[in-house]
Design a protein around this motif. Sequence first.
Motif, PDB file in Angstrom:
ATOM      1  N   LYS A 186       0.833  -1.140   0.137  1.00 11.31           N
ATOM      2  CA  LYS A 186      -0.084  -0.020   0.591  1.00 11.31           C
ATOM      3  C   LYS A 186       0.913   1.820  -0.183  1.00 11.31           C
ATOM      4  N   PRO A 187       0.210   2.105  -0.468  1.00  9.65           N
ATOM      5  CA  PRO A 187       0.929   3.657  -0.287  1.00  9.65           C
ATOM      6  C   PRO A 187       1.675   3.097   1.141  1.00  9.65           C
ATOM      7  N   LYS A 188       2.976   4.292   0.944  1.00  7.32           N
ATOM      8  CA  LYS A 188       4.083   3.892   2.463  1.00  7.32           C
ATOM      9  C   LYS A 188       4.132   2.816   3.396  1.00  7.32           C
ATOM     10  N   GLY A 189       3.506   1.340   2.179  1.00  9.52           N
ATOM     11  CA  GLY A 189       3.682   0.309   2.346  1.00  9.52           C
ATOM     12  C   GLY A 189       5.482   0.094   3.569  1.00  9.52           C
ATOM     13  N   VAL A 190       5.623  -0.739   3.821  1.00 11.47           N
ATOM     14  CA  VAL A 190       6.793  -1.310   4.426  1.00 11.47           C
ATOM     15  C   VAL A 190       7.435  -2.391   3.648  1.00 11.47           C
ATOM     16  N   PHE A 191       8.466  -2.667   3.345  1.00  9.17           N
ATOM     17  CA  PHE A 191       9.402  -3.932   3.378  1.00  9.17           C
ATOM     18  C   PHE A 191      10.510  -4.371   4.078  1.00  9.17           C
ATOM     19  N   SER A 192      10.664  -5.257   4.644  1.00  8.96           N
ATOM     20  CA  SER A 192      12.028  -4.778   5.782  1.00  8.96           C
ATOM     21  C   SER A 192      12.936  -6.420   5.857  1.00  8.96           C
ATOM     22  N   MET A 193      13.845  -6.833   5.737  1.00  7.48           N
ATOM     23  CA  MET A 193      14.427  -8.201   5.266  1.00  7.48           C
ATOM     24  C   MET A 193      15.103  -8.312   6.021  1.00  7.48           C
ATOM     25  N   TRP A 194      16.203  -9.519   7.011  1.00  7.21           N
ATOM     26  CA  TRP A 194      16.851  -9.910   7.405  1.00  7.21           C
ATOM     27  C   TRP A 194      17.987  -9.979   6.861  1.00  7.21           C
ATOM     28  N   SER A 195      19.065 -10.113   7.129  1.00  4.69           N
ATOM     29  CA  SER A 195      20.238 -10.482   6.663  1.00  4.69           C
ATOM     30  C   SER A 195      22.202 -11.200   8.345  1.00  4.69           C
ATOM     31  N   GLN A 196      22.175 -12.676   7.155  1.00  8.17           N
ATOM     32  CA  GLN A 196      23.307 -12.338   8.807  1.00  8.17           C
ATOM     33  C   GLN A 196      24.521 -12.226   8.375  1.00  8.17           C
ATOM     34  N   ASN A 197      24.900 -10.831   7.448  1.00 13.85           N
ATOM     35  CA  ASN A 197      25.517 -10.470   7.597  1.00 13.85           C
ATOM     36  C   ASN A 197      25.486  -8.297   7.850  1.00 13.85           C
ATOM     37  N   LEU A 198      26.967  -7.696   7.821  1.00 14.20           N
ATOM     38  CA  LEU A 198      26.749  -6.782   7.733  1.00 14.20           C
ATOM     39  C   LEU A 198      25.331  -5.944   7.299  1.00 14.20           C
ATOM     40  N   PRO A 199      25.010  -4.564   7.621  1.00 15.25           N
ATOM     41  CA  PRO A 199      24.586  -3.944   6.150  1.00 15.25           C
ATOM     42  C   PRO A 199      25.814  -3.772   4.933  1.00 15.25           C
ATOM     43  N   GLU A 200      24.768  -3.902   3.388  1.00 14.89           N
ATOM     44  CA  GLU A 200      25.881  -3.478   2.425  1.00 14.89           C
ATOM     45  C   GLU A 200      25.571  -2.179   1.771  1.00 14.89           C
ATOM     46  N   GLU A 201      25.894  -1.724   1.256  1.00 14.36           N
ATOM     47  CA  GLU A 201      25.993  -0.586   0.960  1.00 14.36           C
ATOM     48  C   GLU A 201      25.637  -0.715  -0.438  1.00 14.36           C
ATOM     49  N   GLY A 202      26.428  -2.104  -1.611  1.00 15.16           N
ATOM     50  CA  GLY A 202      25.441  -2.451  -2.268  1.00 15.16           C
ATOM     51  C   GLY A 202      24.088  -2.113  -2.430  1.00 15.16           C
ATOM     52  N   PHE A 203      24.076  -2.935  -1.811  1.00 12.85           N
ATOM     53  CA  PHE A 203      22.010  -3.551  -0.835  1.00 12.85           C
ATOM     54  C   PHE A 203      21.103  -2.516  -0.734  1.00 12.85           C
ATOM     55  N   GLU A 204      21.797  -2.053  -0.340  1.00  7.73           N
ATOM     56  CA  GLU A 204      21.347  -0.208   0.797  1.00  7.73           C
ATOM     57  C   GLU A 204      21.191   0.765  -0.714  1.00  7.73           C
ATOM     58  N   SER A 205      22.092   1.051  -1.468  1.00  7.81           N
ATOM     59  CA  SER A 205      21.855   1.240  -3.392  1.00  7.81           C
ATOM     60  C   SER A 205      21.133   1.042  -3.873  1.00  7.81           C
ATOM     61  N   LEU A 206      21.273  -0.279  -4.068  1.00 11.95           N
ATOM     62  CA  LEU A 206      19.999  -0.723  -4.999  1.00 11.95           C
ATOM     63  C   LEU A 206      18.679  -0.763  -4.007  1.00 11.95           C
ATOM     64  N   LEU A 207      18.407  -1.048  -3.121  1.00 10.31           N
ATOM     65  CA  LEU A 207      16.908  -0.297  -2.593  1.00 10.31           C
ATOM     66  C   LEU A 207      16.431   0.832  -2.296  1.00 10.31           C
ATOM     67  N   LYS A 208      17.279   1.506  -3.185  1.00 15.78           N
ATOM     68  CA  LYS A 208      16.642   3.030  -2.973  1.00 15.78           C
ATOM     69  C   LYS A 208      16.589   3.957  -4.276  1.00 15.78           C
ATOM     70  N   THR A 209      16.605   2.419  -5.149  1.00 15.99           N
ATOM     71  CA  THR A 209      15.695   2.592  -6.160  1.00 15.99           C
ATOM     72  C   THR A 209      14.763   2.578  -6.951  1.00 15.99           C
ATOM     73  N   VAL A 210      13.920   1.910  -5.796  1.00 19.22           N
ATOM     74  CA  VAL A 210      12.185   1.630  -5.430  1.00 19.22           C
ATOM     75  C   VAL A 210      12.224   2.554  -4.380  1.00 19.22           C
ATOM     76  N   PHE A 211      12.632   2.318  -3.215  1.00 20.51           N
ATOM     77  CA  PHE A 211      12.316   3.136  -1.827  1.00 20.51           C
ATOM     78  C   PHE A 211      12.941   4.402  -1.777  1.00 20.51           C
ATOM     79  N   GLU A 212      11.263   4.786  -0.842  1.00 19.72           N
ATOM     80  CA  GLU A 212      11.791   6.454  -0.397  1.00 19.72           C
ATOM     81  C   GLU A 212      12.344   6.370   0.554  1.00 19.72           C
ATOM     82  N   THR A 213      12.432   5.426   1.495  1.00 22.90           N
ATOM     83  CA  THR A 213      13.725   6.060   2.291  1.00 22.90           C
ATOM     84  C   THR A 213      14.226   4.250   2.824  1.00 22.90           C
ATOM     85  N   VAL A 214      15.168   3.989   2.584  1.00 19.86           N
ATOM     86  CA  VAL A 214      15.692   2.996   3.277  1.00 19.86           C
ATOM     87  C   VAL A 214      16.755   3.210   4.147  1.00 19.86           C
TER      88      VAL A 214
END
Length: 245
Positions: A186-214
Amino acid sequence: MSRLFEEIDSQASPLGEISLRRRRIPALGDRDIYEVKLGDEFLMSSMFVEAEEALSTLGLAQVQGDRLDVVVGGLGLGYTAVAALKDERIAELLVVEALDTVIGWHRDELVPLGKTLNTDRRNRYVHGSFFDLATAPDTGFDPESPGKKFDAILLDIDHSPTEFLNADNASFYTTENLALMAEQLKPKGVFSMWSQNLPEEGFESLLKTVFETVESHVISFYNPFQSGESTNSVYVCAKGRTRPQ
């Protein structure tokens, strides 16, 4: 068989032999520890659930409103789903799981949280591939309501966005397929995801191509096998009012 170890079930699956085990480690106290293995690989343990629970609590904390419809991708031992159901705003929770064996463990209450999920009328199991359903917004996650939109999607299947439980899952982690999934929010809906590793900058950049805030969160927990802290991470992404172009 030793009372310190029991293999509760083991069955063939499309991904290989999957097994549910229960053990006790006297040095860690008087409690049962449940483990899931896929072949020779450990998938999860009831010893380490802090980040699985945080996936729900951090994700749902960003969701506005009441009467929430939520999807959990990956049943596991049920900790993410049970943590989500503690939020009284949830109207319905769909738990999407590709392996019918894992759903059976919960329905038959072979795992500790099975009874909790079975007795909560807001919970419903969906047998299917999260990744197939995520990238088909016209049909979507709910077989009883094609095209239904959700307030939150909480994902815990792959080890990380670059380490996959199944090599076929890699294709999900693209702007195109993440955007198809986001169509089911829905508008302003949230996607949340688990990872066994520390945050990955490349994935954060990818998420920002789709979501307003990461946002990325590091979850620390005590690991007695290492006599120190271990870490997982949780990504929390909020959708804008319209799909990004």
